[in-house]
Design a protein around this motif. Structure first.
Motif, PDB file in Angstrom:
ATOM      1  N   GLY A 165       0.801  -1.218   0.000  1.00 24.71           N
ATOM      2  CA  GLY A 165       0.000   0.000   0.000  1.00 24.71           C
ATOM      3  C   GLY A 165       0.830   1.263   0.000  1.00 24.71           C
ATOM      4  O   GLY A 165       0.519   2.234  -0.698  1.00 24.71           O
ATOM      5  N   ALA A 166       1.916   1.276   0.790  1.00 26.02           N
ATOM      6  CA  ALA A 166       2.769   2.467   0.876  1.00 26.02           C
ATOM      7  C   ALA A 166       3.479   2.727  -0.451  1.00 26.02           C
ATOM      8  O   ALA A 166       3.551   3.874  -0.917  1.00 26.02           O
ATOM      9  CB  ALA A 166       3.783   2.295   2.002  1.00 26.02           C
ATOM     10  N   LEU A 167       4.024   1.664  -1.063  1.00 24.31           N
ATOM     11  CA  LEU A 167       4.696   1.833  -2.356  1.00 24.31           C
ATOM     12  C   LEU A 167       3.701   2.239  -3.446  1.00 24.31           C
ATOM     13  O   LEU A 167       4.037   3.034  -4.342  1.00 24.31           O
ATOM     14  CB  LEU A 167       5.413   0.541  -2.743  1.00 24.31           C
ATOM     15  CG  LEU A 167       6.599   0.154  -1.839  1.00 24.31           C
ATOM     16  CD1 LEU A 167       7.169  -1.196  -2.257  1.00 24.31           C
ATOM     17  CD2 LEU A 167       7.678   1.224  -1.878  1.00 24.31           C
ATOM     18  N   TYR A 168       2.489   1.713  -3.360  1.00 21.84           N
ATOM     19  CA  TYR A 168       1.439   2.118  -4.312  1.00 21.84           C
ATOM     20  C   TYR A 168       1.129   3.604  -4.173  1.00 21.84           C
ATOM     21  O   TYR A 168       1.038   4.337  -5.178  1.00 21.84           O
ATOM     22  CB  TYR A 168       0.209   1.253  -4.061  1.00 21.84           C
ATOM     23  CG  TYR A 168      -1.116   1.909  -4.375  1.00 21.84           C
ATOM     24  CD1 TYR A 168      -1.574   2.060  -5.679  1.00 21.84           C
ATOM     25  CD2 TYR A 168      -1.927   2.370  -3.340  1.00 21.84           C
ATOM     26  CE1 TYR A 168      -2.797   2.648  -5.949  1.00 21.84           C
ATOM     27  CE2 TYR A 168      -3.145   2.965  -3.601  1.00 21.84           C
ATOM     28  CZ  TYR A 168      -3.575   3.106  -4.904  1.00 21.84           C
ATOM     29  OH  TYR A 168      -4.779   3.703  -5.156  1.00 21.84           O
ATOM     30  N   LEU A 169       0.964   4.073  -2.934  1.00 17.65           N
ATOM     31  CA  LEU A 169       0.686   5.495  -2.706  1.00 17.65           C
ATOM     32  C   LEU A 169       1.821   6.373  -3.220  1.00 17.65           C
ATOM     33  O   LEU A 169       1.580   7.392  -3.886  1.00 17.65           O
ATOM     34  CB  LEU A 169       0.479   5.749  -1.210  1.00 17.65           C
ATOM     35  CG  LEU A 169      -0.923   5.587  -0.639  1.00 17.65           C
ATOM     36  CD1 LEU A 169      -0.906   5.894   0.853  1.00 17.65           C
ATOM     37  CD2 LEU A 169      -1.921   6.470  -1.348  1.00 17.65           C
ATOM     38  N   ALA A 170       3.057   5.994  -2.893  1.00 16.86           N
ATOM     39  CA  ALA A 170       4.204   6.792  -3.322  1.00 16.86           C
ATOM     40  C   ALA A 170       4.301   6.840  -4.847  1.00 16.86           C
ATOM     41  O   ALA A 170       4.581   7.895  -5.430  1.00 16.86           O
ATOM     42  CB  ALA A 170       5.486   6.218  -2.717  1.00 16.86           C
ATOM     43  N   THR A 171       4.058   5.715  -5.499  1.00 15.86           N
ATOM     44  CA  THR A 171       4.144   5.672  -6.962  1.00 15.86           C
ATOM     45  C   THR A 171       3.064   6.534  -7.609  1.00 15.86           C
ATOM     46  O   THR A 171       3.345   7.335  -8.520  1.00 15.86           O
ATOM     47  CB  THR A 171       4.008   4.222  -7.459  1.00 15.86           C
ATOM     48  OG1 THR A 171       5.024   3.421  -6.843  1.00 15.86           O
ATOM     49  CG2 THR A 171       4.149   4.151  -8.965  1.00 15.86           C
ATOM     50  N   ILE A 172       1.820   6.393  -7.133  1.00 15.97           N
ATOM     51  CA  ILE A 172       0.712   7.170  -7.694  1.00 15.97           C
ATOM     52  C   ILE A 172       0.922   8.665  -7.475  1.00 15.97           C
ATOM     53  O   ILE A 172       0.600   9.495  -8.338  1.00 15.97           O
ATOM     54  CB  ILE A 172      -0.626   6.715  -7.078  1.00 15.97           C
ATOM     55  CG1 ILE A 172      -0.947   5.279  -7.499  1.00 15.97           C
ATOM     56  CG2 ILE A 172      -1.757   7.646  -7.485  1.00 15.97           C
ATOM     57  CD1 ILE A 172      -1.136   5.102  -8.982  1.00 15.97           C
ATOM     58  N   ALA A 173       1.482   9.028  -6.316  1.00 10.64           N
ATOM     59  CA  ALA A 173       1.701  10.440  -6.020  1.00 10.64           C
ATOM     60  C   ALA A 173       2.843  11.033  -6.845  1.00 10.64           C
ATOM     61  O   ALA A 173       2.814  12.222  -7.194  1.00 10.64           O
ATOM     62  CB  ALA A 173       1.984  10.626  -4.525  1.00 10.64           C
ATOM     63  N   LEU A 174       3.852  10.206  -7.176  1.00  9.62           N
ATOM     64  CA  LEU A 174       5.036  10.726  -7.861  1.00  9.62           C
ATOM     65  C   LEU A 174       4.903  10.755  -9.385  1.00  9.62           C
ATOM     66  O   LEU A 174       5.525  11.595 -10.035  1.00  9.62           O
ATOM     67  CB  LEU A 174       6.266   9.891  -7.475  1.00  9.62           C
ATOM     68  CG  LEU A 174       6.876  10.183  -6.106  1.00  9.62           C
ATOM     69  CD1 LEU A 174       8.035   9.242  -5.840  1.00  9.62           C
ATOM     70  CD2 LEU A 174       7.353  11.628  -6.021  1.00  9.62           C
TER      71      LEU A 174
END
Length: 433
Positions: free
Chosen positions: A375-384
């Motif tokens: 979930g954290a890597l998904y959030l970071a990827t979508i945000a970046l």
């Protein structure tokens, strides 16, 4: 076929009298909210505001807050703060459950305790509204629009500032009331729908800004394709669950048999939603805000502007790391494995192959930690991704990004589910059939 079923379900919703009233009431409140973002606060020069908006550029915390406020912040309207003080107050009260035992006790008391926590949230919302409106009014002429050649508030004085602060605070109270009205009498969660309204209203403005850039409509096409691809990924991930099976033991009390059923604990991949992104953006925006108050020729100011600009590689790296950190931090606060394990043990529930009590809590914590990484890597990827794409395209005004899409998709899916549930209660086919 899918579009026909959707239109049929919409027709069924509007043919149901009470559901039609709820939908029309919700749309009316959303329209009132949009109208309020265009009503300037007292002593605000709307002509000067339009000049300042034309000279405004870049993407920082102010532009993100302006998006959540439906564009009312940079217009200095009566709804300048939007729903943000209410969101901040809700998050603070939720986090205080870990620090203040009384808050945790109220949370466990059920409906009466929840009502008391809601009351505290309202008081804190008004306090934050007074604080934030005071800061906005104080820095409107100097720091809110640093490149502006005219003053948004031409007249100054204690009376002018107090009346403007009072109007913005009252506007926040009105927005909070409108959100609660939607929750009680409309369809969906009022706070989420007002955020949805503000973000959706900013999308055409973003496309208009991009169309005026060097790439013109080709950049608009790239942006739309990127957003559609991100939306598909967000829909897939937000609908994904890790289901932990739970078995309830059979008990015989008198002539009745209890338990003996199987169910599951649904765990979302992204349990923290967009809270980590908001926290990370707020922290990384502090250096930019501090630099505005310093001498722009000073070395430390130039260093902050160079390294904490949203296009800097160091900014993006820090952004990703903070998102991952807050994803774990927020989930650890809101998800309590011990409480779930105790409730399961109290009602005779257990996870197959796992002993009840502390072993169940340890197993849940192990599963949550593994899911949190995804979930954290998904959030970071979508945000970046939007940051990187907009940087490569040379687009400066890029406040609408992956965070906005996560909010739009999440609120949209939840609202559709709420309407579908009400349709099913009236023996209609819902949206999700």
């Amino acid at each position: 076929m899918g579009g026909t079923l959707l239109l049929k379900a919409l027709g069924s919703a509007f043919r149901t009298p009470d559901l039609r009233r709820k939908l029309l009431f919700t749309m009316m409140i959303m329209a009132l909210y949009r109208l309020g973002t265009y009503v300037p606060a007292p002593f605000i020069s709307y002509a000067n505001i339009r000049i300042c908006l034309d000279q405004q550029s870049g993407a920082d915390l102010l532009t993100m807050m302006n998006m959540f406020a439906g564009g009312g912040l940079l217009k200095l309207s009566i709804f300048a703060l939007g729903i943000m003080p209410y969101i901040t107050a809700s998050i603070i009260v939720q986090l205080m459950r870990v620090v203040i035992p009384r808050f945790e006790e109220l949370h466990k008391e059920g409906q009466s305790g929840t009502a008391k926590l809601t009351e505290y949230t309202r008081y804190l919302t008004i306090f934050l509204a007074i604080l934030q409106s005071s800061v906005i009014v104080s820095v409107a002429n100097s720091q809110l629009f640093p490149a502006c050649t005219v003053n948004p508030i031409p007249h100054d004085g204690v009376f002018v500032r107090l009346l403007t602060i009072l109007a913005m605070t009252a506007g926040t109270g009105l927005v909070m009331w409108l959100a609660e009205l939607i929750t009680e009498r409309g369809v969906g969660n009022g706070m989420s729908l007002l955020i949805f309204t503000g973000i959706a209203a900013s999308f055409p403005t973003l496309l208009g800004t991009i169309s005026k850039s060097a790439g013109g409509w080709s950049y608009v096409a790239i942006t739309v394709v990127m957003f559609l691809a991100i939306t598909a990924v967000v829909v897939f991930v937000e609908q994904s669950q890790r289901r932990i099976p739970v078995q309830y033991a059979k008990r015989v009390v008198g002539r009745r048999t209890y338990g003996g059923t199987s169910t599951y604990i649904p765990i979302k991949i992204n349990m923290a939603n967009v809270i980590p992104v908001i926290f990370a953006s707020s922290i990384l925006s502090l250096p930019q805000m501090i630099s505005r108050f310093g001498n722009q020729d000073a070395g430390w100011v130039q260093w902050l502007n160079a390294n904490f600009s949203w296009t800097s590689i160091w900014y993006m790296l820090a952004y990703a790391l903070l998102i991952v950190f807050f994803a774990f931090f927020y989930t650890s606060i809101t998800f309590n494995p011990e409480e779930i394990a105790d409730n399961m043990k109290r009602y005779g529930g257990f996870i197959p192959g796992i002993r009840a009590g502390q072993p169940t809590a340890d197993y849940l914590r192990y599963v949550i930690n593994r899911i949190n990484w995804v979930g954290a890597l998904y959030l970071a990827t979508i945000a970046l991704i939007p940051h990187i794409v907009f940087t490569q395209l040379g687009i400066q005004s890029a406040s609408f990004g992956g965070t906005s899409i996560i909010i739009l998709v999440g609120v949209g899916l939840q609202t559709v589910k709420d309407i579908d549930a009400q349709l099913q209660q009236r023996h209609y086919e819902g949206f999700l059939r």
